[in-house]
Design a protein around this motif. Structure first.
Motif, short mmCIF file in Angstrom:
data_model
loop_
_atom_site.label_atom_id
_atom_site.label_comp_id
_atom_site.label_asym_id
_atom_site.label_seq_id
_atom_site.Cartn_x
_atom_site.Cartn_y
_atom_site.Cartn_z
N LEU A 191 48.46 30.30 50.18
CA LEU A 191 47.86 31.63 50.28
C LEU A 191 48.52 32.34 51.46
O LEU A 191 48.27 31.96 52.61
CB LEU A 191 46.35 31.53 50.54
CG LEU A 191 45.43 31.41 49.33
CD1 LEU A 191 45.75 30.19 48.51
CD2 LEU A 191 43.98 31.38 49.79
N VAL A 214 50.52 32.71 46.49
CA VAL A 214 49.86 34.00 46.27
C VAL A 214 49.92 34.84 47.54
O VAL A 214 49.60 34.35 48.63
CB VAL A 214 48.38 33.79 45.88
CG1 VAL A 214 47.73 35.14 45.55
CG2 VAL A 214 48.24 32.83 44.72
N SER A 230 47.76 38.89 44.88
CA SER A 230 46.31 38.96 44.68
C SER A 230 45.89 40.43 44.60
O SER A 230 45.85 41.14 45.59
CB SER A 230 45.60 38.26 45.84
OG SER A 230 44.22 38.53 45.79
N SER A 274 38.81 40.36 47.23
CA SER A 274 39.79 39.57 46.47
C SER A 274 39.07 38.66 45.48
O SER A 274 38.42 37.70 45.90
CB SER A 274 40.62 38.70 47.42
OG SER A 274 41.25 39.47 48.41
N VAL A 290 43.20 33.60 41.97
CA VAL A 290 43.82 32.92 43.11
C VAL A 290 43.73 31.41 42.91
O VAL A 290 44.72 30.68 43.09
CB VAL A 290 43.13 33.32 44.43
CG1 VAL A 290 43.66 32.50 45.59
CG2 VAL A 290 43.32 34.82 44.70
N PHE A 340 48.50 37.94 49.75
CA PHE A 340 47.33 38.79 49.98
C PHE A 340 47.71 39.90 50.94
O PHE A 340 48.17 39.63 52.04
CB PHE A 340 46.19 38.00 50.64
CG PHE A 340 45.54 37.02 49.75
CD1 PHE A 340 46.15 35.80 49.46
CD2 PHE A 340 44.30 37.28 49.19
CE1 PHE A 340 45.54 34.88 48.63
CE2 PHE A 340 43.68 36.36 48.36
CZ PHE A 340 44.30 35.16 48.07
#
Lengths: 213, 213
Positions: free
Chosen positions: B8, B99, B36, B84, B89, B101
């Motif tokens: 992430l 991913v 995302s 989100s 995700v 963000f």
């Protein structure tokens, strides 16, 4: 960058996996990098120069350095002592210069467990295959089968310690491996914790907000 | 790479510091990256499409998602809710896809304190100066001075959270900043802890040693 401490970059791999070539390439890419020249009790080979490839020392001199706590790490390999003198390393990282160590797992463990642990970034370079590794070992030396066998055994011991390192890469291709090492070094330098100078930048930004009002 | 979990990658910055441009460039550089897409209660602007720029939801729908624990993070900004959605995700990182963000410090804090904390790499992008930041804010929108003033105050709040991030970079030059982001992502993927597949490689290497005998 002023009050930044240098990083200790430990490169380990079985011999034949390309570590020394990669260390040399990194040094060419970034001339600000220092290389930690090891001390050794083994005899100089043709063309080797004291203080460049190694600091060549007698067993007595070497043991005195260890006794004086002047070695960051040291180990015995094939009846000879090898170690990293502490002084040049401490000078470099205090001045904010990153230092590359081409050392084995024993050295890596000692540096990672020294007072400098927070400054360490450790990288293990794996060979794509053992056939490839043996080919490289045989191609570069006119050693007997016995010597090759001992080197292969040592390489196996070395590989068994891969999981002690922060980063691992597989040297399929020397150019790709070099790019990966550069990326690791670039990223480590961007870690917030390694950029104390940012405090000053942020203070400046805040003053600029105040000045707008 | 099979059993690898995705990363992430949280990008935060004051608006105007280049975060969205950089996120877009990263996505172009590596097509395996997921983005995302946030949910929001604000009205769509000209040209925005549901599910592409945002998932556009009513306040009631949004609150229901929060109540159902379907939001990884959410926050109120200028009277609108942003968040989100968790499902896409979790699917991506379970499949080994990283991913990106594009969220603010409030979202960053929530994700870093969620059950996915170990998968997070957080990056803060600082502007080189506040004059530059204001110039970029003014150039891209026909907003009133009042709106600009509110944005500037929000940007100051955002900058005050820089020290909560793993990495920090200064966007002096968009190309250099992109290279730095690529380096961070490349390095993070080389971390031993993110390469469970290496266990298999090392087992193979050991079998090759055995086969030599």
């Amino acid at each position: 960058m002023t009050d930044r401490r240098g990083i200790l970059i430990i490169l380990s791999s079985p011999s034949g996996a390309g570590k020394s070539t990669l260390a040399g390439r990194l040094m060419k890419w970034d001339q600000s990098l220092s290389f930690s020249v090891s001390a050794t009790t083994r005899a100089p080979r043709e063309g080797e120069q004291d203080g460049r490839e190694y600091y060549f020392r007698t067993h007595d001199q070497f043991r005195q350095m260890v006794a004086d706590n002047d070695m960051l790490e040291h180990a015995e390999v094939f009846d000879n002592l090898y170690g990293s003198p502490k002084g040049p390393v401490e000078d470099a990282i205090s001045a904010g210069r990153d230092v590359i160590f081409d050392i084995d797992w024993q050295g890596g463990q000692q540096v990672r467990n020294s007072g400098l642990a927070e400054d360490v970034v450790s990288i293990f370079i794996l060979p794509p295959s053992i056939v490839e590794l043996e080919k490289r070992l045989r191609s570069r030396a006119q050693d007997s089968d016995e010597v090759i066998a001992a080197r292969m055994q040592k390489s196996r011991d070395e590989i068994s310690h891969w999981a002690e390192y922060d980063y691992c890469l597989i040297n399929h291709d020397i150019d790709e491996a070099e790019q990966q090492l550069r990326a690791i070094l670039t990223a480590e330098r961007l870690k917030r914790s390694r950029q104390p100078g940012l405090m000053t930048l942020v203070r400046d930004l805040n003053e600029q907000y105040e000045a707008r009002k």
